[in-house]
Design an enzyme around this catalytic site. Structure first.
Site, short mmCIF file in Angstrom:
data_model
loop_
_atom_site.label_atom_id
_atom_site.label_comp_id
_atom_site.label_asym_id
_atom_site.label_seq_id
_atom_site.Cartn_x
_atom_site.Cartn_y
_atom_site.Cartn_z
N CYS A 1 0.80 -1.18 -0.22
CA CYS A 1 -0.01 -0.01 -0.01
C CYS A 1 0.85 1.31 0.02
O CYS A 1 2.05 1.38 0.73
CB CYS A 1 -1.05 0.04 1.09
SG CYS A 1 -2.18 -1.31 1.41
N ARG B 1 3.66 -0.02 -5.02
CA ARG B 1 3.57 -0.68 -3.58
C ARG B 1 2.39 -1.50 -3.50
O ARG B 1 1.95 -2.22 -2.48
CB ARG B 1 3.30 0.32 -2.53
CG ARG B 1 4.58 1.20 -2.66
CD ARG B 1 4.71 2.11 -1.58
NE ARG B 1 4.54 1.68 -0.15
CZ ARG B 1 5.61 1.27 0.56
NH1 ARG B 1 6.83 1.40 0.11
NH2 ARG B 1 5.22 0.47 1.67
N TRP C 1 -2.86 -2.75 -1.71
CA TRP C 1 -2.44 -4.04 -2.05
C TRP C 1 -3.24 -4.88 -0.85
O TRP C 1 -3.09 -4.65 0.38
CB TRP C 1 -1.16 -4.32 -1.75
CG TRP C 1 -0.56 -5.64 -2.02
CD1 TRP C 1 -0.25 -6.10 -3.52
CD2 TRP C 1 -0.40 -6.70 -1.22
NE1 TRP C 1 -0.02 -7.46 -3.29
CE2 TRP C 1 -0.12 -7.86 -2.13
CE3 TRP C 1 -0.34 -6.92 0.08
CZ2 TRP C 1 0.43 -9.24 -1.58
CZ3 TRP C 1 -0.18 -8.16 0.61
CH2 TRP C 1 0.15 -9.38 -0.21
N ASN D 1 -1.24 2.14 5.66
CA ASN D 1 -0.30 1.06 5.08
C ASN D 1 0.20 0.11 6.27
O ASN D 1 0.61 0.64 7.32
CB ASN D 1 0.87 1.64 4.42
CG ASN D 1 1.96 0.62 4.12
OD1 ASN D 1 1.51 -0.60 3.68
ND2 ASN D 1 3.09 1.30 4.09
N GLY D 2 -0.29 -1.27 6.03
CA GLY D 2 0.25 -2.02 7.43
C GLY D 2 -0.77 -2.95 7.61
O GLY D 2 -1.72 -3.21 6.85
N GLU E 1 17.41 -16.97 -9.57
CA GLU E 1 16.99 -15.85 -9.69
C GLU E 1 16.21 -15.57 -11.10
O GLU E 1 15.09 -15.11 -11.04
CB GLU E 1 18.15 -14.76 -9.77
CG GLU E 1 17.82 -13.42 -10.05
CD GLU E 1 16.77 -12.60 -8.97
OE1 GLU E 1 16.22 -13.26 -8.28
OE2 GLU E 1 16.15 -11.72 -9.37
N LYS F 1 12.48 -14.64 -11.61
CA LYS F 1 12.00 -13.61 -12.63
C LYS F 1 10.96 -13.91 -13.35
O LYS F 1 9.77 -13.10 -13.74
CB LYS F 1 13.18 -12.97 -13.41
CG LYS F 1 14.24 -12.19 -12.45
CD LYS F 1 13.72 -10.61 -12.42
CE LYS F 1 13.21 -10.67 -11.16
NZ LYS F 1 14.25 -10.34 -9.93
N GLU G 1 7.53 -14.23 -11.79
CA GLU G 1 6.95 -12.97 -11.34
C GLU G 1 6.18 -12.37 -12.52
O GLU G 1 5.23 -11.80 -12.23
CB GLU G 1 8.24 -11.94 -10.75
CG GLU G 1 8.44 -12.10 -9.32
CD GLU G 1 9.30 -10.91 -9.12
OE1 GLU G 1 9.01 -10.17 -8.21
OE2 GLU G 1 10.28 -11.20 -9.46
N HIS H 1 17.92 -36.80 -8.85
CA HIS H 1 17.21 -37.41 -7.58
C HIS H 1 15.63 -37.13 -7.61
O HIS H 1 15.19 -37.24 -6.68
CB HIS H 1 17.92 -36.62 -6.33
CG HIS H 1 19.43 -37.03 -6.37
ND1 HIS H 1 19.76 -38.19 -5.97
CD2 HIS H 1 20.55 -36.28 -6.75
CE1 HIS H 1 21.34 -38.21 -6.23
NE2 HIS H 1 21.60 -37.20 -6.56
N LYS I 1 5.98 -3.97 -4.59
CA LYS I 1 7.46 -3.66 -4.60
C LYS I 1 7.93 -4.02 -3.18
O LYS I 1 8.94 -4.54 -3.02
CB LYS I 1 7.71 -2.38 -5.08
CG LYS I 1 9.17 -2.10 -5.09
CD LYS I 1 9.79 -3.02 -6.24
CE LYS I 1 11.42 -2.42 -6.18
NZ LYS I 1 12.21 -3.43 -7.11
C1 AGP Z 1 12.33 -9.53 -6.50
O1 AGP Z 1 12.00 -9.39 -8.09
C2 AGP Z 1 10.84 -9.48 -6.12
N1 AGP Z 1 10.10 -8.44 -6.06
C3 AGP Z 1 11.03 -9.76 -4.45
O2 AGP Z 1 11.52 -10.82 -4.26
C4 AGP Z 1 11.94 -8.83 -3.48
O3 AGP Z 1 13.39 -9.02 -3.86
C5 AGP Z 1 11.84 -9.19 -2.28
O4 AGP Z 1 10.44 -9.09 -1.81
C6 AGP Z 1 12.74 -8.47 -1.22
O5 AGP Z 1 12.47 -7.17 -1.16
P1 AGP Z 1 13.45 -6.20 -0.55
O6 AGP Z 1 14.84 -6.44 -1.18
O7 AGP Z 1 12.95 -4.72 -0.82
O8 AGP Z 1 13.61 -6.59 1.20
#
Ligand code: AGP
Length: 612
Positions: free
Chosen positions: A2, A27, A74, A100-101, A487, A491, A494, A510, A607
């Site tokens: 949020c 956010r 969010w 927010n929270g 990674e 990506k 996501e 395995h 984010k």
């Molecule tokens: C990465 O592409 C993600 N959106 C997510 O995994 C992110 O890296 C994770 O939420 C950690 O965020 P931060 O680095 O702001 O703590």
């Protein structure tokens, strides 16, 4: 998650609030709303959907008030809907709140208020806040400044995390803000002041910011910002000047923030390196100044983070162990804190967080501090919550990262961890100078090598076009290549919504090899000369079972064995994750574009994840 923004000044609040929300949409973006003081009432306009939808709401342009708050959501409690969108008002429409929270004890508070006759229109946890403020304003508030006192009484009842902005038509000359474990900044202008969840949201209007601490109350007037501690004792607060250029948070001619940020990786890494070292000279970490005695007393390091930051940590572990001979455990923050980790004063805990606001990482940090560890934060956001909690902080200086999918933050985190490991090794004298100098020289060459990769993206674009309709993909690697496989797979999930798995290549036989069938795409990363034969054998195993393969490599390999090969520049195996990740970032980007998806704001994500 949020985003909140607030304005008080001599201008029309609505355009400023909406611009702020557009910048905060990363956010959370399932609903949005705005509350503005108009004459003697609070007018709220809100709905589900993106911030742009607000423009279609009847009357949004007619809101002429100069005080207001706004929110992009969010969803946590209650599905995305008009009723659940913020701002929320109390039953008498005297107070409007953005939050927010998460309010953990909201059901308790809601029952209490329902017993007093209050009605609730939403399923949110937030709606208890304006009603609680109203309840206290009518019951037992005495003395000066009743608005602030009512907000304080309400906040005292809340358990959980919050950044809150409140306005009232009874007190039209001010807005009140408070935070605990959720981000909030106050922007100081001339004849106008702002609140926001992050700095870029109000950077077009000011470079001067206050960074409130947890449980600090702030009263914001047109010409004054007044801070109070948790007992409402007034105090003053230092201003921070932010040097970022507002344009740094704009798209700069790129179609999406993610592509812009992928292309910024050379310059971001140059900033990360900054003046940390020069060839032939020792690393400079005057923000740490660790002595040999201190580092020698450290017998264990934890690196704790989430998502992409955790993947950066995995490579950090390899580099630190190799150069410093200290055992390193990498942990997912949400797991770390619940498994009673073995920590004492001889433990160094490193927390990596681009945003510096990730709730799980902050909670893990607090736990480590309680248990007596030395804590070190690596963050990209100056003054973020994590940097205020940790004993020490070092910044990646990668510039604002807006796209939900993290790219330049990852590469700058790996670079900073590598420089940190070299610094530790220099202090400890644990690795020969020659090895360390070679590594420094490789680090200095990285920006040019990144640019080389980014100048030649046709093959990866073509490959994305071929595979974008697929349902599953596999990523394989060994050693640090495995970290990159993880990674690359994250990506892809996501932003392309394609199911993918990442495996350490040797682990395939395995179990997961049972999933390999004719024509499935397997992406192999092969950069470590010591592991090349083994990695090639593992890839051969999937080819035998009908997989089509894309190999990302800096080695000489028999390319006719594979369907596609992307060559990247050579570097030390310890640093190769910084280069080999780039074709994978681009792959998920172009797949997402081919599918017509919203690259910067993928579904269900936000984010900065400020809920646990
Ligand atoms: C990465 O592409 C993600 N959106 C997510 O995994 C992110 O890296 C994770 O939420 C950690 O965020 P931060 O680095 O702001 O703590």
């Amino acid at each position: 998650m949020c985003g909140i923004v607030g304005y008080i000044g001599d201008k029309k609040a609505t355009p400023i609030l909406i611009n702020g929300l557009l910048s905060l949409e990363y956010r959370g973006y399932d609903s949005a709303g705005i509350a503005v003081l108009d004459k003697d009432k609070i007018v709220v306009r809100k709905d589900k959907g993106r911030v742009n939808n607000l423009y279609d709401l009847v009357g949004i342009n007619d809101l002429t008030g100069t005080v207001g708050i706004a929110h992009t959501r969010w969803a946590t409690h209650g599905k995305p809907s008009k009723e659940n969108a913020h701002p929320h008002m109390d039953n008498s429409s005297t107070f409007a709140v953005v939050h927010n929270g998460i309010i953990e004890n909201y059901t308790e508070i809601r029952s209490f208020l329902e017993n007093k006759g209050y009605k609730f229109l939403s399923q949110t946890d937030t709606e208890v806040i304006p009603n609680l403020i109203h309840y206290y304003s009518e019951n037992g508030i005495q003395g000066e400044n009743p608005f602030l006192r009512a907000v304080k009484s309400a906040v005292d009842d809340l358990k959980g995390s919050y950044a809150i902005g409140v306005i009232s038509n009874k007190y039209p000359d001010r807005l009140i803000a408070v935070r605990k474990d959720s981000p909030l900044v106050i922007g100081k202008g001339i004849g106008e002041n702002f609140i926001a969840s992050d700095i870029p949201a109000i950077l077009p209007y000011t470079r001067e910011f206050y960074l409130p601490d947890d449980n600090e109350f702030v009263e914001i007037y047109e010409n004054k910002v007044q801070f109070y501690d948790s007992s409402l004792v007034e105090h003053s607060k230092a201003i921070k000047n932010i040097e970022w250029d507002a344009c740094a948070a704009e798209k700069d001619g790129f179609e999406d923030y993610m592509l812009k940020e992928i292309y910024e990786q050379s310059s971001a890494i140059r900033e990360t390196i900054g003046s940390r070292f020069r060839l032939g000279e020792k690393c400079d970490f005057d923000d740490l100044n660790f002595s040999k005695e201190f580092l020698s007393s450290i017998n264990k390091i934890y690196i704790v983070a989430c998502g992409t930051a955790m993947h950066a940590g995995l490579t950090g572990k390899t580099i630190i162990e190799k150069l410093c001979k200290i055992p390193v455990t990498v942990d997912i923050a949400s797991e770390f804190r619940y498994r009673d980790p073995i920590i004492d004063k001889n433990t160094l805990c490193i927390f990596i967080s681009q945003s510096g606001e990730t709730a799980d990482t902050i909670a893990a940090l607090k736990l480590s501090k309680e248990k007596g560890a030395t804590t070190l934060a690596i963050s990209n956001v100056i003054g973020s919550s994590i940097t205020r909690e940790a004993n020490y902080t070092i910044y990646t200086h990668a510039g604002p990262e807006i796209a939900v999918a993290s790219t330049k933050a990852y590469s700058s985190q790996v670079v900073l961890l590598a420089i940190l490991a070299i610094y530790f090794a220099e202090v400890l004298d644990s690795t020969s100078n020659e090895v360390l100098e070679n590594l420094k020289s490789e680090i200095l060459d990285l920006p040019v090598k990144i640019s080389n990769i980014l100048d030649n993206t046709e093959e990866i674009k073509a490959f994305a076009k071929k595979v974008y309709t697929e349902k599953d993909m596999f990523f394989l690697g060994r050693g640090t290549d495995y970290n990159v496989a993880l990674e690359g797979s994250l990506k892809l999930k996501e932003i392309s919504y394609i199911h993918s798995e990442a495996y350490a290549a040797g682990e395939l036989k395995h179990g997961p090899i049972a999933l390999i069938e004719n024509n499935v795409t397997v992406i192999g990363i092969i950069t470590d000369p010591k592991l090349i034969e083994k990695s090639l054998s593992n890839i051969q195993e999937v080819i035998t079972r009908g997989a089509k393969t894309l190999i990302i490599t800096n080695q000489i390999i028999p390319s006719d064995h594979f369907n596609y090969v992307i060559n990247i520049p050579n570097t030390s195996a310890l640093l190769s994750p910084i280069l080999s990740v780039i074709p994978l970032q681009l792959l998920s980007y172009y797949i997402s574009k081919n599918k017509g998806l919203d690259v910067d704001k993928p579904r269900n994500l936000a984010k900065s994840v400020t809920v646990e």
